[in-house]
Scaffold this active site. Structure first.
Site, mmCIF file in Angstrom:
data_model
loop_
_atom_site.group_PDB
_atom_site.id
_atom_site.type_symbol
_atom_site.label_atom_id
_atom_site.label_comp_id
_atom_site.label_asym_id
_atom_site.label_seq_id
_atom_site.Cartn_x
_atom_site.Cartn_y
_atom_site.Cartn_z
ATOM 1 N N SER A 1 15.359 45.297 63.685
ATOM 2 C CA SER A 1 15.192 43.962 65.145
ATOM 3 C C SER A 1 15.257 42.776 64.321
ATOM 4 O O SER A 1 15.233 42.427 63.332
ATOM 5 C CB SER A 1 13.750 44.148 65.698
ATOM 6 O OG SER A 1 14.149 43.202 66.686
ATOM 7 N N TYR B 1 5.577 46.309 68.227
ATOM 8 C CA TYR B 1 6.773 46.589 68.222
ATOM 9 C C TYR B 1 7.210 45.631 66.397
ATOM 10 O O TYR B 1 7.890 46.493 66.135
ATOM 11 C CB TYR B 1 7.619 45.819 69.354
ATOM 12 C CG TYR B 1 9.233 45.996 69.209
ATOM 13 C CD1 TYR B 1 9.729 44.741 68.716
ATOM 14 C CD2 TYR B 1 9.688 46.532 70.131
ATOM 15 C CE1 TYR B 1 11.501 45.430 68.812
ATOM 16 C CE2 TYR B 1 11.174 47.497 70.544
ATOM 17 C CZ TYR B 1 12.186 45.685 69.164
ATOM 18 O OH TYR B 1 13.294 46.673 69.470
HETATM 19 C C1 GCO Z 1 10.688 40.679 73.313
HETATM 20 C C2 GCO Z 1 12.422 42.223 73.169
HETATM 21 C C3 GCO Z 1 12.838 41.012 71.502
HETATM 22 C C4 GCO Z 1 14.041 42.421 71.521
HETATM 23 C C5 GCO Z 1 14.814 43.526 70.007
HETATM 24 C C6 GCO Z 1 15.195 41.894 69.568
HETATM 25 O O1 GCO Z 1 10.287 41.334 73.852
HETATM 26 O O2 GCO Z 1 11.155 39.555 72.476
HETATM 27 O O3 GCO Z 1 12.286 43.506 73.640
HETATM 28 O O4 GCO Z 1 11.964 42.655 70.468
HETATM 29 O O5 GCO Z 1 14.486 43.261 72.307
HETATM 30 O O6 GCO Z 1 14.133 43.401 69.344
HETATM 31 O O7 GCO Z 1 15.850 42.564 68.356
#
Ligand code: GCO
Length: 255
Positions: free
Chosen positions: A146, A159
């Site tokens: 990501s 995440y």
């Molecule tokens: C958020 C998003 C991001 C994107 C992704 C980009 O809440 O900022 O979910 O995490 O989806 O990760 O690569």
């Protein structure tokens, strides 16, 4: 120049988390490039429906439903995929979840759930598949990282931590598995209008911010990730290893 080097005919691929969104687009793309694709999600009905949709469009697709966070289900599913395909050539570790909220209030179970799905499962499935690819002397593993593998924003701590780990796990897999002929790389999506981001797309303030923050001035379409996946899965990337290919409209290129 021959495009044959991008041809995936005769290859078998497993794409985790592929009943919708990025995973489904990547599974379809690998199939259109000639691969036989095994689709995965936790829900058997959803997985079957996605596979049927691809078959309706002429793609050789089958369902392989399992929970990527369950070690027993992973072991059984990879053995099953190997039996059904005669051996996986390509693995895309795409399955992932997002749980937004302030780190100060982050519950233990949220941290565990995000890390287990977005990082530990990548390790576990990668290891299971690489154990079979290694004796064959070939294989392609593509982990979905990501832009959060490089930068964070408030509210997505678990995440971002997991996706940062995916970047380094990709490099760790590369240095240990390249001697076996296995190429391991990652694709780092920027902001794409997927179900996972539906609430962000619907938020006018966030939408305006991300459009201003992205040099291309827009959200990505999942179809725009397919070319990177075909490239990294194909002979065209035979000496590409340990890389993260960011598909982000330029977000990471500047402030
Ligand atoms: C958020 C998003 C991001 C994107 C992704 C980009 O809440 O900022 O979910 O995490 O989806 O990760 O690569």
């Amino acid at each position: 120049m021959s495009l044959k080097r991008f041809d995936l005919a005769g290859r078998a691929a497993l794409v985790t988390g592929s009943s919708r969104g990025i995973g489904l687009a990547l599974a379809r793309g690998l199939g259109e490039a000639g691969a036989r694709v095994m689709l995965n999600a936790r829900d058997p009905a959803q997985t079957q429906a996605a596979a049927q949709a691809l078959r309706n469009d002429g793609v050789e697709a089958e369902a392989c439903a399992f929970d990527v966070t369950d070690p027993g289900q992973v072991a059984d599913a990879i053995a099953d995929c190997e039996r059904r395909t005669g051996g996986l050539d390509i693995l895309i570790n795409n399955a992932g979840i997002q749980r937004r909220g302030p780190l100060l209030d982050a519950p233990e179970e949220i941290w565990a759930q995000v890390l287990d799905t977005n990082l530990t499962a990548v390790f576990r499935i990668g290891r299971e598949v690489a154990r079979r690819m290694a004796p064959r002397g070939k294989g392609r593993i593509i982990n979905i990282a990501s832009l959060m593998s490089e930068v964070a924003r408030p509210g997505v701590g678990p995440y971002a931590a997991a996706k940062g780990g995916v970047k380094m796990l990709t490099r760790a897999m590369c240095v240990e598995w390249a001697p076996f002929g296995i190429s391991v790389n990652a694709i780092g999506p920027g902001y794409f209008a997927t179900e996972l981001n539906a609430e962000l797309v619907a938020d006018a303030t966030f939408d305006a911010w991300i459009r201003a923050r992205t040099p291309a001035g827009r959200w990505g379409d999942v179809e725009e990730l397919v070319g990177a996946a075909i490239f990294l899965a194909s002979d065209a990337a035979s000496f590409v290893n340990g890389q993260v290919l960011y598909v982000d409209g330029g977000v990471l290129a500047g402030l």
